[in-house]
Design a protein around this motif. Structure first.
Motif, mmCIF file in Angstrom:
data_model
loop_
_atom_site.group_PDB
_atom_site.id
_atom_site.type_symbol
_atom_site.label_atom_id
_atom_site.label_comp_id
_atom_site.label_asym_id
_atom_site.label_seq_id
_atom_site.Cartn_x
_atom_site.Cartn_y
_atom_site.Cartn_z
ATOM 1 N N GLY A 226 0.788 -1.225 0.000
ATOM 2 C CA GLY A 226 0.000 0.000 0.000
ATOM 3 C C GLY A 226 0.817 1.269 0.000
ATOM 4 N N PHE A 227 2.141 1.173 -0.232
ATOM 5 C CA PHE A 227 3.023 2.338 -0.191
ATOM 6 C C PHE A 227 2.857 3.154 -1.467
ATOM 7 N N GLN A 228 2.632 4.442 -1.298
ATOM 8 C CA GLN A 228 2.252 5.314 -2.414
ATOM 9 C C GLN A 228 3.233 5.276 -3.575
ATOM 10 N N ARG A 229 4.533 5.239 -3.299
ATOM 11 C CA ARG A 229 5.526 5.247 -4.371
ATOM 12 C C ARG A 229 5.404 4.015 -5.262
ATOM 13 N N PHE A 230 5.015 2.873 -4.652
ATOM 14 C CA PHE A 230 4.997 1.613 -5.392
ATOM 15 C C PHE A 230 3.621 1.280 -5.949
ATOM 16 N N ILE A 231 2.594 1.917 -5.400
ATOM 17 C CA ILE A 231 1.243 1.676 -5.906
ATOM 18 C C ILE A 231 0.886 2.686 -7.001
ATOM 19 N N LYS A 232 1.719 3.743 -7.085
ATOM 20 C CA LYS A 232 1.592 4.788 -8.114
ATOM 21 C C LYS A 232 0.224 5.461 -8.042
ATOM 22 N N SER A 233 -0.020 6.070 -6.882
ATOM 23 C CA SER A 233 -1.252 6.821 -6.668
ATOM 24 C C SER A 233 -0.905 8.280 -6.410
ATOM 25 N N PRO A 234 -1.617 9.220 -7.015
ATOM 26 C CA PRO A 234 -1.326 10.635 -6.766
ATOM 27 C C PRO A 234 -1.764 11.097 -5.382
ATOM 28 N N ASN A 235 -2.621 10.314 -4.758
ATOM 29 C CA ASN A 235 -3.148 10.667 -3.441
ATOM 30 C C ASN A 235 -2.856 9.546 -2.450
ATOM 31 N N VAL A 236 -3.360 9.692 -1.238
ATOM 32 C CA VAL A 236 -3.237 8.616 -0.262
ATOM 33 C C VAL A 236 -3.877 7.359 -0.853
ATOM 34 N N PRO A 237 -3.159 6.237 -0.916
ATOM 35 C CA PRO A 237 -3.727 5.047 -1.549
ATOM 36 C C PRO A 237 -5.036 4.615 -0.903
ATOM 37 N N GLY A 238 -6.010 4.279 -1.743
ATOM 38 C CA GLY A 238 -7.315 3.854 -1.267
ATOM 39 C C GLY A 238 -7.679 2.485 -1.799
ATOM 40 N N VAL A 239 -8.886 2.058 -1.511
ATOM 41 C CA VAL A 239 -9.357 0.737 -1.926
ATOM 42 C C VAL A 239 -9.232 0.523 -3.435
ATOM 43 N N PRO A 240 -9.641 1.477 -4.287
ATOM 44 C CA PRO A 240 -9.503 1.242 -5.735
ATOM 45 C C PRO A 240 -8.065 1.012 -6.175
ATOM 46 N N ASP A 241 -7.093 1.700 -5.526
ATOM 47 C CA ASP A 241 -5.690 1.502 -5.875
ATOM 48 C C ASP A 241 -5.251 0.080 -5.549
ATOM 49 N N MET A 242 -5.624 -0.396 -4.370
ATOM 50 C CA MET A 242 -5.261 -1.750 -3.967
ATOM 51 C C MET A 242 -5.898 -2.779 -4.908
ATOM 52 N N ILE A 243 -7.163 -2.589 -5.231
ATOM 53 C CA ILE A 243 -7.859 -3.550 -6.086
ATOM 54 C C ILE A 243 -7.263 -3.570 -7.487
ATOM 55 N N ARG A 244 -6.816 -2.409 -7.962
ATOM 56 C CA ARG A 244 -6.186 -2.356 -9.294
ATOM 57 C C ARG A 244 -4.973 -3.283 -9.355
ATOM 58 N N HIS A 245 -4.140 -3.266 -8.323
ATOM 59 C CA HIS A 245 -2.960 -4.123 -8.299
ATOM 60 C C HIS A 245 -3.331 -5.580 -8.024
ATOM 61 N N ILE A 246 -4.294 -5.797 -7.155
ATOM 62 C CA ILE A 246 -4.763 -7.163 -6.891
ATOM 63 C C ILE A 246 -5.304 -7.783 -8.171
ATOM 64 N N ASP A 247 -6.144 -7.040 -8.886
ATOM 65 C CA ASP A 247 -6.721 -7.544 -10.136
ATOM 66 C C ASP A 247 -5.625 -7.958 -11.121
ATOM 67 N N TYR A 248 -4.622 -7.114 -11.262
ATOM 68 C CA TYR A 248 -3.555 -7.404 -12.222
ATOM 69 C C TYR A 248 -2.848 -8.710 -11.862
ATOM 70 N N ALA A 249 -2.481 -8.847 -10.579
ATOM 71 C CA ALA A 249 -1.760 -10.035 -10.147
ATOM 72 C C ALA A 249 -2.629 -11.285 -10.253
ATOM 73 N N VAL A 250 -3.910 -11.170 -9.915
ATOM 74 C CA VAL A 250 -4.813 -12.319 -10.011
ATOM 75 C C VAL A 250 -4.935 -12.768 -11.461
ATOM 76 N N LYS A 251 -5.081 -11.821 -12.366
ATOM 77 C CA LYS A 251 -5.191 -12.189 -13.790
ATOM 78 C C LYS A 251 -3.905 -12.821 -14.307
ATOM 79 N N LEU A 252 -2.778 -12.431 -13.733
ATOM 80 C CA LEU A 252 -1.487 -12.937 -14.194
ATOM 81 C C LEU A 252 -1.193 -14.343 -13.679
ATOM 82 N N VAL A 253 -1.429 -14.579 -12.369
ATOM 83 C CA VAL A 253 -0.999 -15.861 -11.785
ATOM 84 C C VAL A 253 -2.099 -16.595 -11.020
ATOM 85 N N GLY A 254 -3.277 -16.009 -10.915
ATOM 86 C CA GLY A 254 -4.360 -16.695 -10.221
ATOM 87 C C GLY A 254 -4.521 -16.238 -8.790
#
Length: 338
Positions: A226-254
């Motif tokens: 959830g660290f802003q530099r690594f999640i690439k969010s212009p604001n304080v990271p929120g639920v949509p930011d986390m889900i965006r990365h979760i979705d990507y990883a789930v689609k990639l490896v399950g």
């Protein structure tokens, strides 16, 4: 025992209580004076287990031991809220008592003093997870912000010691080739406790698709950070930011290979991570995507984890899949590793 079966589980469009919530990496100030009630944010976020950093490559061994001693004593002084996790079965005990389970991790291997026999010593002190290099190369492995290098012969022996002594083998902050070598040597699953897909995060500390696939091939888990530099969010990271990365990883490896590792790092006046001094520009180089020092960026608040679980349900994930992402995947790795 499947501790998830003991949890209250309710669902609606926006609310879901996962069976077990696991945060694979958190930071508190590495100072014996750190107030342990900082952990109450995890309690408020319905977290069942959190892995807390107790030392990095740039910390001296005396300092790390003082931190471990102080954190253990403070956890033990609050048996109504926290429980030190020493073995896998302790997770179910803490859960049944409504306590936050706490384990420790090390970020680096300099404190091992080139001795695989140091691994069981730290394991006995409550260290449940370790990666071998913090951003920079050392005698064991390469760091992600240094010249890429293979795992050394000593590093191979270190991996075997980690596997044999009940720790989770982590590759966060580790260089690319060393990471691939660790995954090839390890007989247990290998994780990224707190890392994000580089395709989305962009930062050099993030991990590319091939590394995520290699992690999954070991049976491991990538903990979305959830660290802003690594999640690439212009604001304080929120639920949509986390889900965006979760979705990507789930689609990639399950869904079996994705979890949570927020990497929270609160600051407390009067405490310091580096009483012996540290060259911040060396470990967090500005040319590698850092501002002044390592911090100065926001992190997803662990108190928002219930909202994340609900957001995953709203996004179409099944309750079984949310259980895996929020904790069961890392729990599976712990059962195989501890």
């Amino acid at each position: 025992m499947n501790v998830a079966t003991t949890a209250q589980q309710t669902t609606s469009k926006h609310t879901y209580r996962p069976g077990f919530v696991w945060d694979a990496h958190a930071c508190l100030p590495l100072d014996p004076n750190t107030p342990i009630d900082l952990l109450d944010k995890y309690v408020a976020g319905n977290v069942d287990y959190v892995c807390v950093n107790v030392g990095m490559d740039m910390n001296t061994i005396p300092h790390i031991l003082r931190v471990i001693a102080a954190f253990r004593a403070k956890i033990a002084a609050h048996p109504d809220k926290y429980m030190q996790i020493e073995k896998f079965d302790d997770l179910a005990i803490a859960k049944s008592k409504g306590l936050l389970g706490v384990g420790f991790d090390l970020e680096g291997s300099v404190m091992l003093q080139d001795m695989p026999d140091m691994v069981p010593v730290f394991a006995k002190l409550g260290v449940k997870q370790i990666h071998f290099a913090y951003n920079r190369n050392n005698s064991v492995a390469g760091g992600c912000h240094d010249v890429d290098m293979p795992l050394t012969d000593l590093g191979r022996d270190m991996v075997k010691s980690v596997n044999a002594n009940g720790m989770i083998m982590d590759c966060s902050h580790t260089g690319r080739q060393s990471t691939l070598d660790i995954m090839a040597v390890s007989s247990k699953p290998v994780v990224f406790s707190h890392a994000n897909p580089k395709t989305l995060g962009g930062h050099e500390r993030c991990v590319d698709d091939d590394l995520i696939r290699a992690c999954a091939d070991t049976g491991g888990v990538i903990g979305i950070c959830g660290f802003q530099r690594f999640i690439k969010s212009p604001n304080v990271p929120g639920v949509p930011d986390m889900i965006r990365h979760i979705d990507y990883a789930v689609k990639l490896v399950g869904v079996d290979h994705v979890g949570i590792g927020l990497d929270t790092m609160p600051s407390v006046p009067g405490t310091t991570d580096f009483p012996d001094g540290v060259d911040r520009a060396y470990y967090w180089p500005a040319q590698r995507g850092y501002g002044p020092g390592a911090g100065s960026a926001a992190v997803f608040d662990p108190r928002k984890l219930p909202a994340l679980a609900g957001g995953l349900i709203t996004a179409g994930y099944s309750t079984d899949d949310v259980d895996k992402i929020m904790g069961e995947n890392f729990m599976r790795v712990a059962k195989e590793s501890w």
